[in-house]
Motif scaffolding. Structure first.
Motif, PDB file in Angstrom:
ATOM      1  N   MET A 192       0.769  -1.010  -0.012  1.00 40.17           N
ATOM      2  CA  MET A 192      -0.067  -0.066   0.118  1.00 40.17           C
ATOM      3  C   MET A 192       0.827   1.204   0.078  1.00 40.17           C
ATOM      4  O   MET A 192       0.649   2.407  -0.535  1.00 40.17           O
ATOM      5  CB  MET A 192      -0.959  -0.138   1.245  1.00 40.17           C
ATOM      6  CG  MET A 192      -2.013  -1.260   1.308  1.00 40.17           C
ATOM      7  SD  MET A 192      -3.585  -0.998   2.441  1.00 40.17           S
ATOM      8  CE  MET A 192      -2.546  -1.280   3.763  1.00 40.17           C
ATOM      9  N   ALA A 193       2.084   1.207   0.603  1.00 42.67           N
ATOM     10  CA  ALA A 193       2.975   2.417   0.747  1.00 42.67           C
ATOM     11  C   ALA A 193       3.588   2.683  -0.781  1.00 42.67           C
ATOM     12  O   ALA A 193       3.735   3.720  -1.169  1.00 42.67           O
ATOM     13  CB  ALA A 193       4.003   2.141   1.601  1.00 42.67           C
ATOM     14  N   ALA A 194       3.537   1.362  -1.595  1.00 45.87           N
ATOM     15  CA  ALA A 194       4.113   1.611  -2.880  1.00 45.87           C
ATOM     16  C   ALA A 194       3.064   2.150  -3.785  1.00 45.87           C
ATOM     17  O   ALA A 194       3.473   2.897  -4.811  1.00 45.87           O
ATOM     18  CB  ALA A 194       4.574   0.253  -3.638  1.00 45.87           C
ATOM     19  N   THR A 195       1.916   2.675  -3.310  1.00 43.29           N
ATOM     20  CA  THR A 195       0.990   3.051  -4.303  1.00 43.29           C
ATOM     21  C   THR A 195       1.295   4.654  -4.071  1.00 43.29           C
ATOM     22  O   THR A 195       0.838   5.258  -4.996  1.00 43.29           O
ATOM     23  CB  THR A 195      -0.376   2.758  -3.772  1.00 43.29           C
ATOM     24  OG1 THR A 195      -0.768   3.708  -2.620  1.00 43.29           O
ATOM     25  CG2 THR A 195      -0.897   1.463  -3.490  1.00 43.29           C
ATOM     26  N   TRP A 196       1.982   5.136  -2.958  1.00 41.68           N
ATOM     27  CA  TRP A 196       2.135   6.674  -2.655  1.00 41.68           C
ATOM     28  C   TRP A 196       0.661   7.259  -2.988  1.00 41.68           C
ATOM     29  O   TRP A 196       0.920   8.307  -3.477  1.00 41.68           O
ATOM     30  CB  TRP A 196       3.216   7.188  -3.937  1.00 41.68           C
ATOM     31  CG  TRP A 196       4.496   6.646  -3.535  1.00 41.68           C
ATOM     32  CD1 TRP A 196       5.139   5.294  -3.338  1.00 41.68           C
ATOM     33  CD2 TRP A 196       5.674   7.448  -3.290  1.00 41.68           C
ATOM     34  NE1 TRP A 196       6.312   5.326  -3.021  1.00 41.68           N
ATOM     35  CE2 TRP A 196       6.863   6.702  -2.968  1.00 41.68           C
ATOM     36  CE3 TRP A 196       5.844   8.849  -3.058  1.00 41.68           C
ATOM     37  CZ2 TRP A 196       8.138   7.074  -2.748  1.00 41.68           C
ATOM     38  CZ3 TRP A 196       7.102   9.322  -3.078  1.00 41.68           C
ATOM     39  CH2 TRP A 196       8.359   8.480  -2.779  1.00 41.68           C
ATOM     40  N   GLY A 199       7.555   1.904   4.838  1.00 44.57           N
ATOM     41  CA  GLY A 199       8.526   2.075   4.154  1.00 44.57           C
ATOM     42  C   GLY A 199       9.558   2.803   4.997  1.00 44.57           C
ATOM     43  O   GLY A 199       9.847   3.250   6.325  1.00 44.57           O
ATOM     44  N   GLU A 200      10.659   3.468   4.440  1.00 44.94           N
ATOM     45  CA  GLU A 200      12.044   3.912   5.170  1.00 44.94           C
ATOM     46  C   GLU A 200      11.869   5.446   5.243  1.00 44.94           C
ATOM     47  O   GLU A 200      12.802   5.918   5.958  1.00 44.94           O
ATOM     48  CB  GLU A 200      13.271   3.496   4.375  1.00 44.94           C
ATOM     49  CG  GLU A 200      13.231   4.307   2.995  1.00 44.94           C
ATOM     50  CD  GLU A 200      14.394   3.975   2.197  1.00 44.94           C
ATOM     51  OE1 GLU A 200      14.983   4.665   1.513  1.00 44.94           O
ATOM     52  OE2 GLU A 200      14.922   2.808   2.344  1.00 44.94           O
ATOM     53  N   LEU A 202       1.151   8.742   4.884  1.00 44.53           N
ATOM     54  CA  LEU A 202       0.233   7.628   4.739  1.00 44.53           C
ATOM     55  C   LEU A 202      -0.351   7.197   6.118  1.00 44.53           C
ATOM     56  O   LEU A 202      -1.714   6.837   6.042  1.00 44.53           O
ATOM     57  CB  LEU A 202       0.994   6.301   3.974  1.00 44.53           C
ATOM     58  CG  LEU A 202       1.511   6.651   2.742  1.00 44.53           C
ATOM     59  CD1 LEU A 202       2.612   5.525   2.233  1.00 44.53           C
ATOM     60  CD2 LEU A 202       0.381   6.605   1.817  1.00 44.53           C
ATOM     61  N   GLY A 203       0.530   7.139   7.131  1.00 49.73           N
ATOM     62  CA  GLY A 203      -0.247   6.842   8.477  1.00 49.73           C
ATOM     63  C   GLY A 203      -1.403   7.708   8.990  1.00 49.73           C
ATOM     64  O   GLY A 203      -2.449   7.135   9.292  1.00 49.73           O
ATOM     65  N   SER A 204      -1.410   8.974   8.689  1.00 53.35           N
ATOM     66  CA  SER A 204      -2.207   9.733   8.880  1.00 53.35           C
ATOM     67  C   SER A 204      -3.459   9.570   8.203  1.00 53.35           C
ATOM     68  O   SER A 204      -4.561   9.528   8.786  1.00 53.35           O
ATOM     69  CB  SER A 204      -1.866  11.523   8.572  1.00 53.35           C
ATOM     70  OG  SER A 204      -2.853  12.248   8.823  1.00 53.35           O
TER      71      SER A 204
END
Length: 871
Positions: A94-98, A157-158, A166-168
């Motif tokens: 999901m992070a890779a979707t940006w 991610g890093e 993304l967390g927000s």
């Protein structure tokens, strides 16, 4: 008559009592929540108060308080529930979707499904059960600082900024926007400075500089706590500067409660309080540990053991009852905000029913996110997309038809899982022949060719296996359920029961059958289970894996004589987590590579689906295959056996496409130089196979971007045990990565222009940045516009560059659009050596484009960079 009268009097007293507690202020929804909570707490005894600080909080019948288990998970969809639910891509995917919008929607849908499950639990009086509540211990916003960490797949991610945004979005989507009630309660974890190694997480002491703490490890927590208003925080297992995180003066009292003014609840990680005296050795016993954790603001203990000693702690004057009340007020405030003490008609989420579970809308979004997550790493000579005119495909590899890989970890269970094989079969139908062969395992090519022996199993003279289940882990007493099953091959995700009336966790089982040998032959049996299991042949213990096993597979050999009978007994127990017991038979062999190449010689393209899987990387796992240890990795290289097979496949002269699945960065230097088409598909959720097929054939134009750096080799990595950020992630790595953070190709081409900056900018003021993005390709597509800031002055502590803005936009072929970013003064600042945010007067560089500055990308124009002076 006297007996009936007594019963009547008892019933009347019960009814009067029920009427009485409903008159207490705690039940008056017209009063302020604080007033109601304090009234409730005032009516609890010391013992009752302590019980409410355990994750499995019991009912308090005299007050009408229902039982409640705080422990639940929703990492990428509701996890570990007995219901069929929508499973989205793993968090790293999901992070890779940006795409913050997609993540917000995903969390909203997951919360809706969670509400439906909770509503069912309330109606069926099952609120005491784990994984049915509304307090979800997600998101994991730890920084994925080292690709060897097995739990990095659970993170975004890093990068601190990407993680924070993304967390927000996740928190806002999950918790909802009702002014009074939470749709569900999110929890930011693991606070703080926590990212492996897994084998030492219970005793590890992280000691980082003030700069690294505030520049890398705390920004995402600060964003979720101070701006997103996350309901909960989970403190980590490890120690920080010689104090366990759950009893850290700096982390818990100073930063969390005082500086950030966090008034939500804090839970320990599970059994983390035990670590105080068992592994950290910072506290003498359980009682002192429990009291110190509470005094540092750890309100609820996951583990249900150490906090029971708080009763003694109060009696010994180690802690006061009023200090317990502080934690209880936080805990019950959350439960009130979830609507647990108000009429259902007042709470906007109580009418959600099970029709939302795996709804078409939710499944469509799962597919969308799987598509969005796929990163095109290489596309030499336009190998992709594949032409629909092809007639034959060879699909090879350990992840070609592996449902475990696409589900990731901390997952729920959907009604259907689409693997790569299924996705291709559905897309191509009978028009294209698909030759499928696993051919190789993840780390070796010793394959057990499984054979179905179930027709040779019998129990009491009838076909099948006798299965006995107990609602305890030791097979104590008489079985609670006895049934006949076809064979011994089960997988129950957390929350699913193996049989009617049997626990979803903390159960045990015994399987007995007689195998009548079909042939005189040497059979290989392979057993695996999530926790402990053992195998008896003719009442002799042949395989003992009774200690916690977590998916580890063990093998045993059996020489059989045709017609002879062998008594088989398999015993297992299950503690926490997914439950599994699998007992398979077959013969060990290796794929004949020459025969395989002959079989696929007329294929139009070869697809190799490899990489790794959650069977190898994850949380505290007993996995010791080459390159893996305890859930972590000892090497980031693609396992050598897979490279060997890719070399053999390339030698056929056919075009080869590498479909890589992983939750972490894999080094593939040979593949990068020799394989024309490479995509990274992560662990893509229930529709992973459909999304992969869509990308392979151009029905979806890939636009995923890497949320982590893909390094070229193990030599690029600092010591795994060091939490210093020097040399780590794109922000501090001076070497040349194989694929950089933010990287990803497209089937389209994009250009940037119209970017301008003033020569100077006022200190303490916001900066607006604009750029025009154009799709000059022939195909509609998406671009992830990325903005980085670099400080070029004499600031000692600044990263090489830092992401400060991103937007994922869709552009039709030939379309252009202006994209705008606003950079706050904080975004233009740096962290000083003592951990303070400062904005020095100096020249900075602002870069904007389809990736990092100075990074070549064949499908987007070079990043535009301009300098300005902060004055």
């Amino acid at each position: 008559m006297k007996k009936l009268a007594a019963i009547f009097l008892l019933l009347s007293a019960s009814q009067i009592q029920a009427q009485e507690y409903k008159t207490y202020p705690m039940w008056d929804h017209k009063l302020p929540t604080t007033t109601r909570v304090r009234d409730l707490i005032s009516r609890l005894t010391l013992e009752e108060k302590v019980a409410q600080m355990l994750n499995a909080a019991p009912a308090v019948e005299k007050l009408g308080i229902p039982a409640y288990d705080w422990w639940n998970e929703v990492l990428h969809g509701v996890a570990r529930t007995p219901f069929k639910v929508t499973v989205f891509p793993q968090a790293i995917g999901m992070a890779a979707t940006w795409d913050t919008s997609s993540l917000f929607t995903m969390a909203k849908y997951a919360a809706t499904e969670g509400r439906a499950i909770n509503n069912i639990a309330i109606k069926k009086n099952r609120t005491r059960e784990r994984y049915l509540g509304l307090t979800y211990w997600t998101p994991n916003i730890n920084i994925f600082r080292d690709p060897r960490w097995g739990r990095g797949q659970e993170t975004y991610g890093e990068d601190p900024f990407l993680t924070a945004m993304l967390g927000s979005a996740f928190v806002h989507g999950l918790q909802g926007d009702d002014p009074r009630y939470l749709q569900a309660a999110a929890c930011a974890k693991h606070y703080a400075v926590h990212s492996g190694p897994e084998p030492s997480r219970h005793s590890f002491n992280a000691n980082v500089s003030a700069y690294d703490l505030w520049d890398t490890y705390l920004p995402a927590f600060k964003e979720l706590i101070t701006n997103a208003k996350v309901a909960g925080v989970m403190c980590a297992y490890n120690a920080f500067r010689d104090q366990p995180c759950c009893a850290s003066d700096l982390l818990m009292n100073d930063i969390l409660r005082n500086q950030w003014q966090f008034n939500g609840y804090v839970t320990s990680d599970c059994w983390a309080i035990d670590d105080f005296f068992k592994y950290h050795k910072t506290h003498k016993d359980a009682t002192v540990s429990a009291a110190d954790a509470v005094l540092h603001g750890t309100d609820v203990e996951c583990g249900v053991s150490v906090y029971k000693t708080l009763v003694d702690a109060v009696k010994q004057n180690i802690i006061t009852e009023k200090q317990l009340d502080v934690s209880l007020e936080r805990l019950f405030t959350i439960r009130y905000r979830l609507g647990q003490f108000d009429p259902p008609s007042m709470v906007p989420y109580t009418q959600i029913d099970e029709s939302v579970l795996e709804s078409e809308t939710h499944k469509a979004h799962s597919l969308k996110m799987a598509q969005q997550s796929i990163v095109l790493l290489k596309n030499q000579n336009n190998t992709l997309p594949l032409k629909r005119s092809i007639k034959k495909i060879a699909l090879i590899g350990p992840n070609a038809d592996n449902p475990i890989a696409v589900l990731g970890n901390y997952n729920g269970m959907p009604s259907e899982i689409i693997t790569v094989l299924k996705g291709l079969q559905r897309k191509l139908g009978n028009d294209v022949e698909i030759i499928y062969e696993k051919a190789v395992n993840f780390t070796d090519d010793s394959l057990l060719i499984f054979e179905d022996l179930s027709s040779f199993y019998s129990t009491d003279g009838k076909p099948g296996v006798k299965a006995e289940y107990w609602n305890n882990e030791k097979m104590e007493g008489s079985p609670d359920m006895t049934i006949t099953e076809k064979d011994i091959h089960h997988y129950w995700p957390e929350g699913q029961s193996p049989a009617t009336g049997i626990n979803t966790i903390h159960f045990s089982a015994r399987y007995t059958t007689v195998y009548t040998a079909r042939e005189t032959e040497a059979l290989q049996f392979e057993a695996s289970g999530d926790d402990g299991y053992r195998i008896f042949i003719n009442d002799e213990l042949k395989l003992d894996a009774w200690e916690r096993n977590r998916w580890g597979a063990r093998k045993l050999s059996l020489e059989t004589e045709k017609g002879k009978q062998y008594r088989i007994r398999v015993e297992m127990y299950q503690g926490e987590g997914n439950a599994a017991i699998q007992f398979k038979a077959g013969k060990t062999g290796r794929t004949n590579i020459a025969a395989l190449k002959e079989r696929i010689k007329d294929a139009d393209v070869i697809l190799f689906a490899g990489g790794i899987s959650p069977q190898l990387e994850g949380e505290e796992m007993k996995v010791d295959y080459p390159g893996f240890n305890g859930g972590d990795r000892t090497s980031i290289m693609l396992p050598a056996i897979q490279t060997k097979y890719l070399q053999e496949l390339k030698s056929t002269g056919k075009p080869v496409v590498f479909i890589m699945m992983t939750g972490s960065a894999i080094a593939i230097p040979w593949e990068d130089q020799n394989i024309p088409g490479i995509i990274n598909a992560w662990y893509g959720g229930q529709h992973a196979g459909t999304a992969i097929a869509d990308v392979l054939f151009g029905d979806y134009n890939p636009a995923g971007r890497l949320p982590v750096t893909f390094y070229a080799s193990d030599k690029d990595l600092p010591d795994f045990n060091s939490y210093e950020m020097k040399g780590r992630t794109y922000r501090y790595f001076n070497g040349k990565p194989l694929y950089p953070f933010g990287y990803g190709l497209s089937y389209s081409n994009f250009t940037y222009d119209g970017f301008a900056l003033p020569a100077t900018h006022g200190k303490g003021k916001a900066l607006t940045v604009k750029v025009r993005v154009s799709n000059i390709g022939k195909m509609d597509g998406e671009e992830v516009v990325q903005l980085y800031v670099s400080h070029t002055g004499k600031t000692e502590t600044a990263p090489l560059r830092a992401l400060k803005g991103f937007q994922r936009i869709a552009l039709k072929a030939g379309e252009s659009r202006m994209v705008e970013f606003t950079l706050s003064p904080d975004m233009l600042s740096v962290v000083s050596k003592d951990g303070k945010l400062v904005q020095p007067a100096e020249k900075i560089w602002v870069s904007i484009g389809g990736g990092q500055p100075a990074v070549k990308n064949k499908t987007t124009s070079l990043v535009l960079s301009k300098s300005l002076s902060i004055q």
